[in-house]
Write an enzyme that holds these catalytic residues in place. Structure first.
Site, short mmCIF file in Angstrom:
data_model
loop_
_atom_site.label_atom_id
_atom_site.label_comp_id
_atom_site.label_asym_id
_atom_site.label_seq_id
_atom_site.Cartn_x
_atom_site.Cartn_y
_atom_site.Cartn_z
N LYS A 83 -43.36 -11.42 -38.98
CA LYS A 83 -44.65 -10.73 -39.01
C LYS A 83 -44.59 -9.61 -40.04
O LYS A 83 -43.67 -8.78 -40.03
CB LYS A 83 -44.93 -10.18 -37.61
CG LYS A 83 -46.37 -9.86 -37.34
CD LYS A 83 -46.53 -9.53 -35.86
CE LYS A 83 -47.94 -9.15 -35.51
NZ LYS A 83 -48.03 -8.56 -34.17
C1 E4P Z 1 -50.78 -8.69 -32.27
O1 E4P Z 1 -50.28 -9.36 -33.11
C2 E4P Z 1 -51.26 -7.33 -32.52
O2 E4P Z 1 -50.24 -6.52 -32.94
C3 E4P Z 1 -51.94 -6.80 -31.28
O3 E4P Z 1 -52.84 -7.78 -30.79
C4 E4P Z 1 -52.63 -5.47 -31.47
O4 E4P Z 1 -53.36 -5.16 -30.32
P1 E4P Z 1 -53.95 -3.69 -30.04
O5 E4P Z 1 -54.98 -3.40 -31.07
O6 E4P Z 1 -54.51 -3.76 -28.66
O7 E4P Z 1 -52.79 -2.73 -30.16
#
Ligand code: E4P
Length: 218
Positions: A83
């Site tokens: 990622k």
């Molecule tokens: C997933 O890949 C993201 O990092 C995550 O969904 C972010 O979510 P949030 O905006 O609730 O922190």
């Protein structure tokens, strides 16, 4: 639509995995910090538990260090998906890592043009953050529709839309209606997806009526 669990909580992910409900996992540095767990052993445990991709995010922001971190993460297991942030360095790292055959998830996407660049960099997944746009009174779900429209207009762009930052059942149905390829969802929201007041009411009536018959299946 594939369902990924958006968490670093191993116990909760195991429960959902055993229920056969999830196709992968996404983590981020904030989720790791919240879990209080060690990053690398957690990713190792999740990658062994889940057949699908387990997104593990680099911590660096420059290309060279991202590449070194990605090499460490990739060694953990075949299904570790690297990622990367949607920055110029992150996109460059994405292209390099994809050239090595490893899956990538380009995260922190907030616009169609960013999603276009993620696809040009060959990202396996792009993660548009629906909830964080909604937090600012912007149109999170509309972004999913717009990216879908652009990707569909150019079939050479093979990146899958992974709807992220989803905080409610409505966000999940919105992602599905927008044609997202996958949605990453917090564990408590996944469990709430099964709830409906009419299901509870209907089941209570079936249980009572069955009891009144005096019969038994077993
Ligand atoms: C997933 O890949 C993201 O990092 C995550 O969904 C972010 O979510 P949030 O905006 O609730 O922190």
């Amino acid at each position: 639509m594939k369902i990924f669990v958006d968490s670093a909580d191993v116990a909760k992910i195991r429960r959902l995995s055993e229920a056969g409900l999830i196709d992968g996992v996404t983590t981020n540095p904030s989720l790791i910090a919240k879990s209080g767990a060690e990053f690398l052993p957690t990713i190792r445990e999740l990658a062994a538990m889940v057949e699908g991709p387990v997104s593990a995010e680099v911590a660096a922001t420059d290309y060279d260090t991202m590449m070194r971190e990605a090499a460490v993460l990739a060694k953990i297991a075949e299904n570790v998906c690297i990622k990367l942030p949607l920055t110029m360095d992150g996109l460059r790292a994405c292209a390099s890592i994809r050239a090595e055959g490893r899956e990538t998830n380009v995260t922190l996407c907030f616009s169609v043009t960013q999603a276009l660049l993620a696809a040009k960099a060959g990202a396996t997944y792009v993660s548009p953050f629906v909830g964080r746009l909604d937090d600012l009174n912007l149109e999170g779900e509309q972004l999913l529709h717009d990216i879908r429209q652009v990707y569909d207009a150019y079939p050479a762009l093979q990146t899958q839309i992974l709807a992220a930052s989803l905080r409610s059942a409505n966000h999940v149905s919105g992602a599905a209606l927008a044609g997202a390829d996958a949605a990453t969802i917090p564990p408590d929201v996944i469990e709430r997806l099964a709830n409906h007041a009419l299901t509870d009411k209907g089941l209570a009536a079936f249980v009572a009526d069955w009891k009144a018959t005096g019969q038994s299946i077993l």
